[in-house]
Write a protein that holds these residues in place. Sequence first.
Motif, PDB file in Angstrom:
ATOM      1  N   LYS A 146      43.948  91.486  75.659  1.00 36.08           N
ATOM      2  CA  LYS A 146      42.963  91.718  76.717  1.00 36.08           C
ATOM      3  C   LYS A 146      43.370  92.982  77.473  1.00 36.08           C
ATOM      4  O   LYS A 146      44.545  93.171  77.804  1.00 36.08           O
ATOM      5  N   LEU A 147      42.410  93.831  77.737  1.00 38.95           N
ATOM      6  CA  LEU A 147      42.667  95.056  78.474  1.00 38.95           C
ATOM      7  C   LEU A 147      42.993  94.743  79.930  1.00 38.95           C
ATOM      8  O   LEU A 147      42.301  93.971  80.585  1.00 38.95           O
ATOM      9  N   SER A 148      44.050  95.380  80.439  1.00 40.74           N
ATOM     10  CA  SER A 148      44.340  95.345  81.869  1.00 40.74           C
ATOM     11  C   SER A 148      43.633  96.541  82.485  1.00 40.74           C
ATOM     12  O   SER A 148      44.048  97.691  82.280  1.00 40.74           O
ATOM     13  N   LEU A 149      42.569  96.281  83.217  1.00 40.62           N
ATOM     14  CA  LEU A 149      41.805  97.365  83.827  1.00 40.62           C
ATOM     15  C   LEU A 149      42.663  98.154  84.810  1.00 40.62           C
ATOM     16  O   LEU A 149      42.560  99.383  84.892  1.00 40.62           O
ATOM     17  N   LYS A 150      43.515  97.455  85.524  1.00 40.57           N
ATOM     18  CA  LYS A 150      44.395  98.119  86.498  1.00 40.57           C
ATOM     19  C   LYS A 150      45.355  99.070  85.791  1.00 40.57           C
ATOM     20  O   LYS A 150      45.541 100.218  86.213  1.00 40.57           O
ATOM     21  N   ALA A 151      45.951  98.621  84.695  1.00 39.18           N
ATOM     22  CA  ALA A 151      46.889  99.469  83.950  1.00 39.18           C
ATOM     23  C   ALA A 151      46.169 100.650  83.296  1.00 39.18           C
ATOM     24  O   ALA A 151      46.695 101.766  83.265  1.00 39.18           O
ATOM     25  N   ALA A 152      44.968 100.417  82.784  1.00 30.70           N
ATOM     26  CA  ALA A 152      44.192 101.503  82.174  1.00 30.70           C
ATOM     27  C   ALA A 152      43.854 102.564  83.215  1.00 30.70           C
ATOM     28  O   ALA A 152      43.980 103.759  82.964  1.00 30.70           O
ATOM     29  N   ALA A 153      43.417 102.118  84.387  1.00 33.65           N
ATOM     30  CA  ALA A 153      43.095 103.068  85.462  1.00 33.65           C
ATOM     31  C   ALA A 153      44.318 103.910  85.809  1.00 33.65           C
ATOM     32  O   ALA A 153      44.234 105.136  85.914  1.00 33.65           O
ATOM     33  N   ALA A 154      45.464 103.257  85.966  1.00 33.80           N
ATOM     34  CA  ALA A 154      46.687 103.980  86.319  1.00 33.80           C
ATOM     35  C   ALA A 154      47.066 104.983  85.231  1.00 33.80           C
ATOM     36  O   ALA A 154      47.434 106.126  85.525  1.00 33.80           O
TER      37      ALA A 154
END
Length: 163
Positions: free
Chosen positions: A75-83
């Motif tokens: 599952k994609l971590s949206l927070k980690a992707a944004a960072a």
Amino acid sequence: MAATPALTSLTAAGVPHEVHSYTHDRKTEAFGAEAVDALSSSLGVAPEQILKTLVVALTGGPGGLAVAVVPVPRKLSLKAAAAALGASKAVMADAKAVTRSTGYVLGGVSPLGQRTALPTVVYSSALNWDRVLCSAGRRGLEVELAPADLVAATSAVTADIAV
């Protein structure tokens, strides 16, 4: 089989790759799971080697749309992707915006050969494999290539963006 923009871009760049197809069930919306079911055993690859392409909308920082490439079972971590992409927040992009920007429909979005090349982040575990598969730009069509070639062809960064 007609070439897709993804395959055309790989060929033009001289990137070694192999194309695999399977019969897409028009009733399914579990596109990644369908690819895993169709290809993992027949090609002798782990489900983690089959990647899904997700488009996110970024705010704070660069803004706009971006691509996150992660293994299908994760599952994609949206927070980690944004960072990883230098933004403060990421949300899943609207389907119409995805098609308009990439030229691909959901379930067939490739990180390669997009109408508008988007900033891209690839889950770092992809580099642990000698080969990975991702969408070749059409439902039921996957392209196999070296993960380093995927990163180079998309000018991606790599980061731990999945759980």
